[in-house]
Design an enzyme around this catalytic site. Structure first.
Site, mmCIF file in Angstrom:
data_model
loop_
_atom_site.group_PDB
_atom_site.id
_atom_site.type_symbol
_atom_site.label_atom_id
_atom_site.label_comp_id
_atom_site.label_asym_id
_atom_site.label_seq_id
_atom_site.Cartn_x
_atom_site.Cartn_y
_atom_site.Cartn_z
ATOM 1 C CB SER A 399 38.129 40.147 47.056
ATOM 2 O OG SER A 399 37.031 40.944 46.731
ATOM 3 C CG HIS A 420 37.812 42.735 52.192
ATOM 4 N ND1 HIS A 420 37.613 41.478 52.676
ATOM 5 C CD2 HIS A 420 37.247 42.757 50.963
ATOM 6 C CE1 HIS A 420 36.960 40.761 51.774
ATOM 7 N NE2 HIS A 420 36.735 41.517 50.740
ATOM 8 C CD GLU A 432 38.883 40.127 56.144
ATOM 9 O OE1 GLU A 432 39.223 39.069 56.682
ATOM 10 O OE2 GLU A 432 38.851 40.274 54.906
ATOM 11 C CG ASN A 470 37.293 36.814 50.475
ATOM 12 O OD1 ASN A 470 36.196 36.416 50.871
ATOM 13 N ND2 ASN A 470 37.427 37.905 49.746
HETATM 14 P P1 NAD Z 1 31.807 45.998 39.949
HETATM 15 O O1 NAD Z 1 32.233 45.451 38.638
HETATM 16 O O2 NAD Z 1 30.381 45.924 40.345
HETATM 17 O O3 NAD Z 1 32.228 47.531 40.034
HETATM 18 C C1 NAD Z 1 33.463 48.047 39.605
HETATM 19 C C2 NAD Z 1 33.226 49.471 39.178
HETATM 20 O O4 NAD Z 1 34.483 50.118 39.018
HETATM 21 C C3 NAD Z 1 32.492 49.583 37.844
HETATM 22 O O5 NAD Z 1 31.336 50.377 38.031
HETATM 23 C C4 NAD Z 1 33.504 50.255 36.930
HETATM 24 O O6 NAD Z 1 32.895 51.130 36.015
HETATM 25 C C5 NAD Z 1 34.377 50.993 37.918
HETATM 26 N N1 NAD Z 1 35.732 51.247 37.429
HETATM 27 C C6 NAD Z 1 36.567 50.401 36.819
HETATM 28 N N2 NAD Z 1 37.749 50.999 36.550
HETATM 29 C C7 NAD Z 1 37.640 52.262 37.014
HETATM 30 C C8 NAD Z 1 38.520 53.368 37.032
HETATM 31 N N3 NAD Z 1 39.745 53.274 36.540
HETATM 32 N N4 NAD Z 1 38.091 54.532 37.607
HETATM 33 C C9 NAD Z 1 36.850 54.606 38.119
HETATM 34 N N5 NAD Z 1 35.984 53.585 38.113
HETATM 35 C C10 NAD Z 1 36.372 52.425 37.564
HETATM 36 O O7 NAD Z 1 32.735 45.284 41.020
HETATM 37 P P2 NAD Z 1 32.474 45.116 42.583
HETATM 38 O O8 NAD Z 1 31.802 43.816 42.832
HETATM 39 O O9 NAD Z 1 31.883 46.360 43.129
HETATM 40 O O10 NAD Z 1 33.967 44.945 43.107
HETATM 41 C C11 NAD Z 1 34.831 46.052 43.222
HETATM 42 C C12 NAD Z 1 35.991 45.689 44.109
HETATM 43 O O11 NAD Z 1 35.499 45.298 45.388
HETATM 44 C C13 NAD Z 1 36.819 44.514 43.614
HETATM 45 O O12 NAD Z 1 38.151 44.721 43.954
HETATM 46 C C14 NAD Z 1 36.256 43.338 44.377
HETATM 47 O O13 NAD Z 1 37.182 42.292 44.503
HETATM 48 C C15 NAD Z 1 35.981 43.992 45.698
HETATM 49 N N6 NAD Z 1 34.969 43.332 46.548
HETATM 50 C C16 NAD Z 1 33.834 42.832 45.997
HETATM 51 C C17 NAD Z 1 32.892 42.230 46.811
HETATM 52 C C18 NAD Z 1 31.609 41.708 46.249
HETATM 53 O O14 NAD Z 1 30.900 40.982 46.962
HETATM 54 N N7 NAD Z 1 31.236 42.049 45.037
HETATM 55 C C19 NAD Z 1 33.111 42.158 48.195
HETATM 56 C C20 NAD Z 1 34.263 42.714 48.734
HETATM 57 C C21 NAD Z 1 35.202 43.305 47.894
#
Ligand code: NAD
Ligand code: COA
Length: 646
Positions: A399, A420, A432, A470
């Site tokens: 993000s 993104h 994005e 963002n």
């Molecule tokens: P989340 O915590 O729901 O999911 C992250 C997942 O990654 C978890 O299930 C975890 O077990 C897994 N994980 C962690 N380390 C790992 C590894 N080394 N190998 C494999 N799996 C691993 O988080 P999220 O909200 O899905 O966010 C994930 C990414 O997406 C972040 O970078 C976040 O900034 C980005 N993002 C989030 C949103 C949102 O609205 N939540 C929107 C756009 C981008």
């Protein structure tokens, strides 16, 4: 020739050929009038088929003509001429019959479509109502409620639904044109839609409920209310009077500010990838790896599966993998239940899962969606560097983090890119595409191609903290915090944003999305000394108390079974912070809220543009409208600020 006539036996085939989408521009309208005149007097013609060359039936009026003075002949008159013809006309529909295109088909005396065709009246999405009889003819063929959802909801329907509803007479099982000619041969006389009685409704309550749901959804978009009124008139008034009133409404709306704004965003969305870097030959992509099956990873995996890709989901351990797999299956199942996935088994057959990164050895593209932590992402990229093919593209869904730093972990950084996605990733249209310094052009082109394959609007962004969206959101969120210090309440800010047309305010949005990712970002910025004074601690204090929003039952608001309530605790924290910053006044004029929010938004947007992070002001509008709930009918922050300045 834009409109040509050929003969198949005693049937004249009138073909419109006006690429790219056979819009009903002046040459088409004039050609059709000539075709009516010619076929009417031709003794060798008994019936007429109206068909289109190229990828689609008429996809509507030529939107570019809307900014110019109208030129004769006008579409309603052309349709009236076709409907009045003494020889039956059959519309042969392929691709999309939209807007004026569907109105033309409604003026014909019968309609046949190929199985993949879609039909709709999307004028409302352009700030208009159908202006060539659609509001009057459609309710004479289909139930009132369907006419309402098509006209005021703007959503097209499939050929199958159109056949069931009575909108078309047949679906071609073989060659569309041949079957249209055969249908024309069976018709003895014209069957004029306008001469039919309205179908009406068997369930007036359902009609009223749909109408009030649409009015609520409009949130200030004038065309939706106008479309509902037009349908009601179409049902109630004599046909000629309803036709005249429908046309008058169309003409009045055409030059409205909202229609201008909606046209602006329509074309802006179609121009985002008109960039030489996105035009190279893309690398082939069929197999996609997704790392992390959390909120985003599961959504991204689902989006890719639904669009025909083979997906391998990787998680860090078996428990997380099971949870991620369930998330994906849940999304697929509910999409199937809503009829969006005709063959669920085929989709599931393309889905694999693993905890071992070696499963990605043959992936063409991998999208990482693990925790928002640079260390973790760097480790993931290092592992990917070791196991993937050297030509595989490696993408991060970060993000805010520095995509250049993540790319730097790779032996060949040119294969790294930011993709993104927005949550929920299988629904949100925006993508994005974040371009690190070393990215190869064909990697950019592949990402652009992927966004199209996923049915998304890809927007190119440079690397900076938060990219286009963002980064701008951080700026107006910080301004919202300043509003709290200046005396406003979270409810007041949220209500002002909703009144402006956002689906929710900035504090409600944080509660929905979670306060933790932005908290992590602020801690990082604080550690790097990149947070400017005066720093407002309210959100940090909420996070320190575990108030991450809806998912923890508390954030800016309290969330419970009883619904969402303002929080006294939050109000007391705001009051303390206000006092600490020497501002004690607990009141703020509501009319000053939106100018402050919009001012912060456009100032940051100007900086994003000046630094070359966004390619154009139009791209910024597309991002804010499609990712952040900026009201579409205001055209986006850049369009809206220009409109205010003019
Ligand atoms: P989340 O915590 O729901 O999911 C992250 C997942 O990654 C978890 O299930 C975890 O077990 C897994 N994980 C962690 N380390 C790992 C590894 N080394 N190998 C494999 N799996 C691993 O988080 P999220 O909200 O899905 O966010 C994930 C990414 O997406 C972040 O970078 C976040 O900034 C980005 N993002 C989030 C949103 C949102 O609205 N939540 C929107 C756009 C981008
Ligand atoms: N008037 C003028 N130009 C139009 C147009 C219209 N009604 N509809 C599409 N175009 C142009 C697009 O701007 C694009 O031009 P470009 O290649 O120069 O960028 C081109 O036609 C292709 O459109 P695009 O949307 O990229 O193609 P697609 O295959 O994804 O979708 C449609 C085709 C017809 C489904 C889609 O373009 C659409 O929904 N058009 C609008 C239909 C509409 O609202 N009609 C009612 C008008 S009142």
């Amino acid at each position: 020739m834009t409109v040509s006539i050929a003969k198949q036996g005693r049937v004249a085939v009138v073909t419109i050929d006006n690429p790219p989408v056979n819009a009903s521009s002046q040459a088409v309208r004039a050609g059709l009038l000539e075709a009516v005149a010619a076929t009417e007097v031709d003794p060798d013609v008994d019936a007429v088929v109206l068909a289109c060359a190229g990828r689609t039936f008429v996809a509507g009026a030529d939107v570019r003509e809307f900014d110019l003075p109208p030129v004769e002949p006008h579409l309603p008159d052309v349709i009236i001429a076709i409907e009045a013809a003494s020889k039956p006309w059959v519309a042969a529909i392929h691709g999309t019959a939209l807007g004026g295109g569907l109105e033309l088909a409604l003026g014909c005396h019968a309609r046949i479509a190929d199985a993949k065709a879609r039909m709709g009246l999307p004028e409302v999405t352009l700030g208009l109502v159908p202006g060539a009889g659609g509001t009057v003819r459609l309710p004479r063929l289909v139930e009132a409620e369907l006419a309402l959802t098509m006209i005021a909801g703007g959503k097209p329907i499939s050929a199958k639904a159109a056949l069931e509803a009575g909108l078309i007479d047949a679906i071609a099982t073989g060659d569309l044109l041949e079957e249209a000619v055969a249908l024309a041969n069976t018709l003895d006389a014209p069957r004029r839609t306008l001469e039919k009685a309205v179908v009406g409704t068997t369930n007036p309550d359902a009609f009223d409920k749909t109408a009030s749901g649409l009015r609520r959804k409009a949130r200030g978009q004038v065309s939706i209310g106008a479309a509902i009124d037009a349908v009601e008139r179409g049902l109630r008034l004599p046909a000629q009077k309803a036709l005249a009133e429908g046309r008058a409404t169309f003409l009045a709306l055409k030059s409205s500010d909202q229609a201008h704004a909606l046209r602006h965003i329509f074309f802006a969305e179609r121009a985002t990838l008109a960039d030489p870097r996105a035009k190279q030959t893309p690398r082939p992509v069929t197999r996609i790896g997704v790392i992390g099956g959390g909120t985003m990873g599961a959504g991204i995996a689902s989006a890719c599966l639904m669009r025909g890709f083979h997906v391998t989901l990787i998680e860090r351990d078996d428990t997380s993998l099971a949870a991620g797999t369930n998330r994906v299956r849940g999304t697929l199942d509910s999409s199937a239940e809503r009829g969006l996935l005709p063959d669920l088994n085929a989709v599931v057959a393309r889905f694999e899962t693993a905890t071992d990164y070696a499963a990605l050895a043959d992936a063409d593209l991998v999208i990482e969606a693990v925790f928002e932590d640079l260390e973790v992402k760097n480790q993931v990229f290092a592992q990917l560097d070791a196991v993937t093919r050297p030509d595989a593209i490696l993408a991060t869904n970060t993000s805010y983090l520095d995509v250049n730093a993540i790319a730097g972990v790779l032996t060949d950084p040119s294969r790294a890119i930011g993709l993104h996605f927005f949550s929920p990733a299988h629904i949100m249209k925006l993508l994005e595409i974040v371009l690190p310094d070393m990215v190869a052009e064909d990697v950019v082109a592949t990402a652009a191609n992927l966004s199209k394959s996923l049915g998304k609007i890809g927007v190119l962004s440079g690397v900076c903290d938060g990219f286009i969206g963002n980064r701008i959101m951080s700026a107006y969120r910080a301004e919202a915090d300043r509003l709290l210090i200046d005396g406003a309440t979270p409810e007041q800010v949220d209500a002002a944003m909703r009144d402006y047309g956002f689906p929710m305010g900035v504090f409600e949005m944080q509660d929905l999305a979670g306060l933790d990712i932005a908290w992590a970002m602020r801690k990082r910025r604080l550690a790097e000394g990149r947070i400017s004074d005066p720093y407002i601690r309210i959100a940090d204090r909420l996070c320190e108390m575990g108030r991450f929003g809806q998912k923890t039952g508390a954030g800016w608001y309290d969330h419970s079974d009883k619904g969402v309530q303002p929080s006294e605790l939050v109000m007391s924290i705001i009051a303390e912070e206000r006092q600490m910053m020497g501002k004690a006044d607990p009141s703020f004029p509501t009319e000053h809220v939106m100018p402050r929010i919009l001012g912060a938004m456009t100032r940051e947007a100007e900086a994003v543009l000046a630094e070359g992070i966004a390619r154009s002001a139009d791209d910024i509008d597309v991002v804010m409208v499609n990712g952040y709930g900026f009201p579409r009918w205001k055209g986006g922050p850049m369009f809206a600020s220009r409109a205010v300045a003019d």
